[in-house]
Design an enzyme around this catalytic site. Structure first.
Site, short mmCIF file in Angstrom:
data_model
loop_
_atom_site.label_atom_id
_atom_site.label_comp_id
_atom_site.label_asym_id
_atom_site.label_seq_id
_atom_site.Cartn_x
_atom_site.Cartn_y
_atom_site.Cartn_z
N GLU A 90 0.84 -1.20 0.00
CA GLU A 90 0.00 0.00 0.00
C GLU A 90 0.87 1.25 0.00
O GLU A 90 0.40 2.35 0.24
CB GLU A 90 -0.98 0.01 1.17
CG GLU A 90 -0.36 -0.02 2.54
CD GLU A 90 -1.39 0.05 3.64
OE1 GLU A 90 -2.05 1.09 3.75
OE2 GLU A 90 -1.54 -0.93 4.39
N HIS A 119 -2.47 -10.03 12.02
CA HIS A 119 -1.93 -8.78 11.50
C HIS A 119 -1.60 -7.92 12.72
O HIS A 119 -2.44 -7.75 13.60
CB HIS A 119 -2.96 -8.07 10.61
CG HIS A 119 -2.59 -6.64 10.35
ND1 HIS A 119 -1.38 -6.28 9.81
CD2 HIS A 119 -3.24 -5.47 10.63
CE1 HIS A 119 -1.31 -4.97 9.75
NE2 HIS A 119 -2.42 -4.45 10.24
N CYS A 151 -3.52 -3.43 4.50
CA CYS A 151 -2.63 -4.51 4.98
C CYS A 151 -3.10 -5.90 4.57
O CYS A 151 -2.44 -6.89 4.89
CB CYS A 151 -2.53 -4.45 6.49
SG CYS A 151 -1.99 -2.87 7.11
P1 HMG Z 1 -3.38 6.10 21.81
O1 HMG Z 1 -4.77 6.54 21.65
O2 HMG Z 1 -2.34 7.16 21.86
O3 HMG Z 1 -3.15 5.19 23.04
O4 HMG Z 1 -2.99 5.10 20.65
P2 HMG Z 1 -4.08 4.91 24.32
O5 HMG Z 1 -4.19 6.17 25.12
O6 HMG Z 1 -5.32 4.18 23.91
O7 HMG Z 1 -3.10 3.91 25.05
C1 HMG Z 1 -2.80 2.67 24.47
C2 HMG Z 1 -2.69 1.66 25.60
O8 HMG Z 1 -1.54 2.04 26.39
C3 HMG Z 1 -3.89 1.68 26.55
O9 HMG Z 1 -4.11 0.35 26.95
C4 HMG Z 1 -3.38 2.47 27.73
O10 HMG Z 1 -4.02 2.13 28.96
C5 HMG Z 1 -1.92 2.04 27.76
P3 HMG Z 1 -5.47 -0.40 26.55
O11 HMG Z 1 -6.60 0.46 27.02
O12 HMG Z 1 -5.42 -0.46 25.02
O13 HMG Z 1 -5.36 -1.73 27.18
N1 HMG Z 1 -1.04 2.98 28.46
C6 HMG Z 1 -0.02 2.59 29.23
N2 HMG Z 1 0.45 1.36 29.54
C7 HMG Z 1 1.55 1.28 30.35
N3 HMG Z 1 2.18 2.39 30.84
C8 HMG Z 1 1.75 3.62 30.53
C9 HMG Z 1 0.60 3.76 29.70
N4 HMG Z 1 -0.08 4.81 29.20
C10 HMG Z 1 -1.09 4.32 28.44
N5 HMG Z 1 2.37 4.69 31.02
C11 HMG Z 1 -3.99 3.71 18.95
C12 HMG Z 1 -3.59 3.81 20.41
C13 HMG Z 1 -4.30 2.32 18.55
C14 HMG Z 1 -5.23 4.58 18.75
C15 HMG Z 1 -2.82 4.26 18.11
O14 HMG Z 1 -1.69 3.43 18.21
C16 HMG Z 1 -3.15 4.45 16.66
O15 HMG Z 1 -3.87 5.38 16.27
N6 HMG Z 1 -2.58 3.57 15.77
C17 HMG Z 1 -2.78 3.65 14.32
C18 HMG Z 1 -4.02 2.89 13.87
C19 HMG Z 1 -3.91 1.43 14.19
O16 HMG Z 1 -2.83 0.88 14.34
N7 HMG Z 1 -5.04 0.74 14.24
C20 HMG Z 1 -5.07 -0.69 14.52
C21 HMG Z 1 -6.24 -1.43 13.88
S1 HMG Z 1 -6.42 -1.04 12.15
C22 HMG Z 1 -5.16 -1.96 11.37
O17 HMG Z 1 -4.57 -2.81 11.98
C23 HMG Z 1 -4.86 -1.62 9.95
C24 HMG Z 1 -3.58 -0.82 9.74
O18 HMG Z 1 -2.46 -1.68 9.87
C25 HMG Z 1 -3.60 -0.13 8.38
C26 HMG Z 1 -3.85 -0.96 7.14
O19 HMG Z 1 -4.66 -1.89 7.09
O20 HMG Z 1 -3.26 -0.58 6.13
C27 HMG Z 1 -3.41 0.27 10.77
#
Ligand code: HMG
Length: 385
Positions: free
Chosen positions: A80, A234, A112
């Site tokens: 992609e 994935h 992906c």
């Molecule tokens: P975020 O919103 O910054 O993180 O990013 P958060 O505030 O939700 O925190 C993540 C986790 O860290 C949470 O745990 C927190 O509690 C924990 P959970 O509630 O998930 O169990 N946390 C801590 N843990 C330990 N010590 C600390 C601490 N602070 C917080 N101090 C988000 C998370 C996934 C939104 C971000 O990574 C993101 O936007 N990623 C990009 C999109 C993505 O990867 N999506 C995944 C599904 S879609 C997919 O897989 C397709 C893709 O590959 C693209 C394609 O297909 O081409 C993306």
């Protein structure tokens, strides 16, 4: 029925990375958010003379060196992060690897997910022509805007697989479960370098797709949950795979068994998201890091591509598979890399290819044998050193 599947597979990762602890320090946040919260350690970063083509050629060359090019009549390149709106990246790889002229080469795209489409199409082609071999490549550079929630989930890598009849690594089961829905969880319009995305929403859609594909896989005669000893997901980040695995186990009425998916996450933590290559990096990680002999074991695989298309499928590991792995080479690639500082990272991140057709010569930076030597008259100049 003839067994069809993966005969050999290898990956390539560029030699530079930024440690997520460095990114956390720059942003003034607790590094535990990255190491435990999303379960990632490093972001692999390609240099100026590396891209999806050079990474793909590096990953595939070892397979050609060991298994020859004879009978390869199709190259399917899943990505992609395409470098051309018209020409398939696989054509460059075809030339760099000196593959047979009487061969087709095309590029596949669906976020992906596309490498799974490529793998299934390759199996279909071999079913019709059992003497054929197909080179399936997944190669991507996952880049998000800086200072967004996606930033720590960047990465880059390529995986190459040879698909044929009576494979030496893994037979792919014909039963499979699919899911397609038109959603805007992550997308990248042609005029953008980086995707637009809704991170939390994408994670929820991913989890729903796990169950939808599992139900379809079961309806189509797939293996029972308890007959699958390992699971590969994935992995946009490794915690996503952990959550997905718990979700599936709960739905299947099974006890959560984190160990069944954990070997698949070892390499992903060191590389980051590599989009189309991610699931297959997880499969290599499972085969190479598992302490157990996986011969005759069945593995479940979940592929997800935003937008969204997903598939659950499975395969059986073939006797003698360990002899076909590149465990030492891969360990070497992962261990002997250079960490870049935050400013080194921004420099690599900001670099853009010329857009006006001027001639540019790129100095050799890559450690591989293939590189992008420069640009001239709107053409990308790839060489093998
Ligand atoms: P975020 O919103 O910054 O993180 O990013 P958060 O505030 O939700 O925190 C993540 C986790 O860290 C949470 O745990 C927190 O509690 C924990 P959970 O509630 O998930 O169990 N946390 C801590 N843990 C330990 N010590 C600390 C601490 N602070 C917080 N101090 C988000 C998370 C996934 C939104 C971000 O990574 C993101 O936007 N990623 C990009 C999109 C993505 O990867 N999506 C995944 C599904 S879609 C997919 O897989 C397709 C893709 O590959 C693209 C394609 O297909 O081409 C993306």
């Amino acid at each position: 029925m003839t067994k069809i599947g993966i005969d050999a597979m290898s990956f390539y990762v560029p030699h530079r990375y930024i440690a997520l602890s460095e990114l956390a320090e720059h942003h003034g946040i607790d590094p535990g958010k990255f190491s435990r919260g999303i379960g990632q350690e490093k972001i692999a970063m390609p240099g100026a003379d590396e891209d999806i083509v050079t990474m793909a050629a590096e990953a595939a060359q070892v397979l050609i060196d060991d298994h020859g090019a004879e009978g390869i009549d199709t190259v399917l390149f899943a990505t992609e992060t395409g470098i051309d709106q018209s020409k398939a990246a696989g054509i460059y790889v075809h030339r760099l690897l000196n593959l047979p002229e009487n061969c087709r080469a095309v590029e596949l795209k669906q976020a992906c997910y596309s490498a799974t489409a490529a793998l299934q199409m390759a199996c279909g082609h071999v079913a019709r022509k059992p003497t054929a071999r197909v080179l399936v490549i997944a190669s991507d550079v996952a880049r998000y805007d800086r200072d967004t929630s996606g930033e720590p989930t960047q990465g880059a890598a390529a995986v190459a697989m040879l698909v044929c009849a009576n494979p030496g690594l893994m037979e792919i089961d014909p039963e499979t479960g699919c899911h397609t829905e038109d959603i805007m969880d992550f997308w990248r319009p042609n005029y953008r370098r980086t995707p637009l995305f809704d991170g939390k929403y994408s994670a929820l859609r991913y989890l729903d797709a796990v169950l939808s594909t599992w139900r379809d896989y079961q309806a189509n005669g797939g293996r029972r949950y308890e007959d699958l000893t390992r699971f590969c997901y994935h992995l946009p980040f490794s915690r996503m795979g952990e959550k997905a695995h718990r979700h599936l186990a709960k739905h299947a009425g099974a006890k959560p068994d984190a160990a069944a998916a954990s070997d698949g996450m070892t390499y992903a933590r060191q590389v980051g998201n590599c989009y189309a290559a991610s699931l297959y990096l997880s499969l290599i990680s499972t085969l190479e890091t598992s302490q157990d002999d996986l011969t005759d074991q069945a593995i479940g695989l979940f592929s997800y591509g935003s937008g969204a298309v997903a598939e659950f499928f499975s395969g059986r590991i073939v006797a003698g598979y360990r002899d076909r792995l590149y465990t030492a080479r891969h360990a070497d690639l992962l261990q002997h890399r250079d960490a870049v500082s935050y400013s080194g990272y921004t420099e690599l991140w900001e670099r853009v290819d010329p857009r006006d057709g001027t001639a540019v010569t790129l100095p050799k930076q890559s450690r591989g044998q293939f590189r992008l030597a420069g640009f001239n008259e709107h053409q990308r100049l790839y060489v093998k050193d």
